[in-house]
Design a protein around this motif. Sequence first.
Motif, mmCIF file in Angstrom:
data_model
loop_
_atom_site.group_PDB
_atom_site.id
_atom_site.type_symbol
_atom_site.label_atom_id
_atom_site.label_comp_id
_atom_site.label_asym_id
_atom_site.label_seq_id
_atom_site.Cartn_x
_atom_site.Cartn_y
_atom_site.Cartn_z
ATOM 1 N N ALA A 84 1.234 -1.078 -0.255
ATOM 2 C CA ALA A 84 0.255 -0.401 -0.290
ATOM 3 C C ALA A 84 0.554 1.380 -0.288
ATOM 4 N N ALA A 85 0.312 2.580 -0.414
ATOM 5 C CA ALA A 85 1.450 3.579 0.431
ATOM 6 C C ALA A 85 2.077 3.546 0.840
ATOM 7 N N GLU A 86 1.615 3.339 2.578
ATOM 8 C CA GLU A 86 2.451 3.339 3.052
ATOM 9 C C GLU A 86 3.079 2.520 4.621
ATOM 10 N N THR A 87 2.924 1.370 3.617
ATOM 11 C CA THR A 87 2.331 -0.259 4.285
ATOM 12 C C THR A 87 3.081 -1.404 3.377
ATOM 13 N N LYS A 88 2.836 -2.353 3.980
ATOM 14 C CA LYS A 88 2.441 -4.037 3.024
ATOM 15 C C LYS A 88 1.701 -4.513 4.263
ATOM 16 N N LEU A 89 0.491 -4.826 2.945
ATOM 17 C CA LEU A 89 -0.040 -5.654 4.116
ATOM 18 C C LEU A 89 -0.519 -7.086 3.576
ATOM 19 N N GLU A 90 -0.742 -8.099 4.735
ATOM 20 C CA GLU A 90 -1.046 -9.030 4.778
ATOM 21 C C GLU A 90 -2.934 -9.615 5.013
ATOM 22 N N LEU A 91 -3.307 -9.480 3.394
ATOM 23 C CA LEU A 91 -5.006 -10.060 3.502
ATOM 24 C C LEU A 91 -5.321 -11.533 2.521
ATOM 25 N N ASN A 92 -6.296 -11.672 3.420
ATOM 26 C CA ASN A 92 -6.909 -13.026 3.534
ATOM 27 C C ASN A 92 -7.923 -12.532 2.373
ATOM 28 N N ILE A 93 -7.904 -13.015 0.783
ATOM 29 C CA ILE A 93 -8.558 -12.753 -0.198
ATOM 30 C C ILE A 93 -9.610 -13.708 -0.177
ATOM 31 N N PRO A 94 -11.264 -13.437 -0.668
ATOM 32 C CA PRO A 94 -12.000 -14.844 -0.731
ATOM 33 C C PRO A 94 -11.966 -15.532 -1.802
ATOM 34 N N ARG A 95 -12.700 -16.384 -1.626
ATOM 35 C CA ARG A 95 -12.410 -17.542 -3.116
ATOM 36 C C ARG A 95 -13.856 -17.681 -3.063
ATOM 37 N N ASP A 96 -14.287 -18.327 -4.424
ATOM 38 C CA ASP A 96 -15.606 -18.752 -4.715
ATOM 39 C C ASP A 96 -15.262 -20.092 -5.030
ATOM 40 N N ARG A 97 -16.082 -21.306 -4.996
ATOM 41 C CA ARG A 97 -15.903 -22.718 -5.456
ATOM 42 C C ARG A 97 -15.348 -22.414 -6.658
ATOM 43 N N ASP A 98 -16.154 -22.009 -8.202
ATOM 44 C CA ASP A 98 -15.996 -21.901 -9.305
ATOM 45 C C ASP A 98 -14.602 -20.620 -9.981
ATOM 46 N N GLY A 99 -13.941 -20.635 -9.275
ATOM 47 C CA GLY A 99 -12.710 -19.395 -9.173
ATOM 48 C C GLY A 99 -12.855 -18.173 -9.904
ATOM 49 N N ARG A 111 18.155 3.614 -6.314
ATOM 50 C CA ARG A 111 18.206 2.769 -5.641
ATOM 51 C C ARG A 111 18.164 4.141 -3.971
ATOM 52 N N GLU A 112 18.286 5.104 -4.037
ATOM 53 C CA GLU A 112 17.996 5.829 -3.709
ATOM 54 C C GLU A 112 16.600 6.396 -3.290
ATOM 55 N N ILE A 113 15.596 5.754 -4.350
ATOM 56 C CA ILE A 113 14.034 6.031 -3.933
ATOM 57 C C ILE A 113 14.399 4.620 -3.181
ATOM 58 N N GLN A 114 14.818 3.341 -3.353
ATOM 59 C CA GLN A 114 14.164 2.260 -2.380
ATOM 60 C C GLN A 114 14.559 2.446 -0.921
ATOM 61 N N GLY A 115 16.023 3.373 -0.861
ATOM 62 C CA GLY A 115 16.347 4.051 0.855
ATOM 63 C C GLY A 115 15.296 4.271 1.333
ATOM 64 N N HIS A 116 15.117 5.588 0.296
ATOM 65 C CA HIS A 116 13.368 6.332 1.146
ATOM 66 C C HIS A 116 12.280 5.152 0.957
ATOM 67 N N LEU A 117 12.019 4.801 0.979
ATOM 68 C CA LEU A 117 10.805 3.896 0.512
ATOM 69 C C LEU A 117 11.174 2.948 2.297
ATOM 70 N N THR A 118 12.069 2.474 2.290
ATOM 71 C CA THR A 118 12.336 1.581 3.543
ATOM 72 C C THR A 118 12.457 3.111 4.786
ATOM 73 N N GLU A 119 13.531 3.661 4.320
ATOM 74 C CA GLU A 119 13.434 4.483 5.844
ATOM 75 C C GLU A 119 12.179 5.408 6.045
ATOM 76 N N LEU A 120 11.775 6.214 4.894
ATOM 77 C CA LEU A 120 10.592 5.916 5.655
ATOM 78 C C LEU A 120 9.002 5.580 5.421
#
Length: 150
Positions: free
Chosen positions: A74-89, A121-130
């Motif tokens: 997400a914009a500021e976090t990593k979400l572990e979601l449970n995505i519902p399923r149906d029988r026939d997909g 690489r700076e974008i990667q560091g920015h996302l990790t830091e903030l």
Amino acid sequence: MTIDKATLDKLLEGVDPHNPQSMFTDAGLFGQLKKALAERMLQAELAHHLEQQRNAPEPTRNHRNGSSKKSVLAAETKLELNIPRDRDGSFEPQLVAKHQRRLPGFNDKVISLYARGLPVREIQGHLTELYGLEVSPDLISSITGEVMGE
């Protein structure tokens, strides 16, 4: 929309008074609310899908069939979601589409940093830091690459 005081008090019961910043973490109140709201919306999408199938000219006997875990950025976090399923997909969620790994807003943040001239690489560091997000340089390159064509 207004949240009544009793509901707010109930939500804040578990917040550590010695560490109020903890409510902004992934495991804190805000992280739990994001996850709960996203999962509630996905459940509503599946209910709507199943209802449409039951009311179709040729109704099906499709029904819920558990859920599967999915990590999305997400914009500021990593979400572990449970995505519902149906029988026939046949269920195709709209909030988090199949094969989608990023929620809207995340790409915009990466692109705005790239537009300001920051290297990958700076974008990667920015996302990790903030935001505490561990993303690969390849993901950042693919996000910016999607936009470069436009």
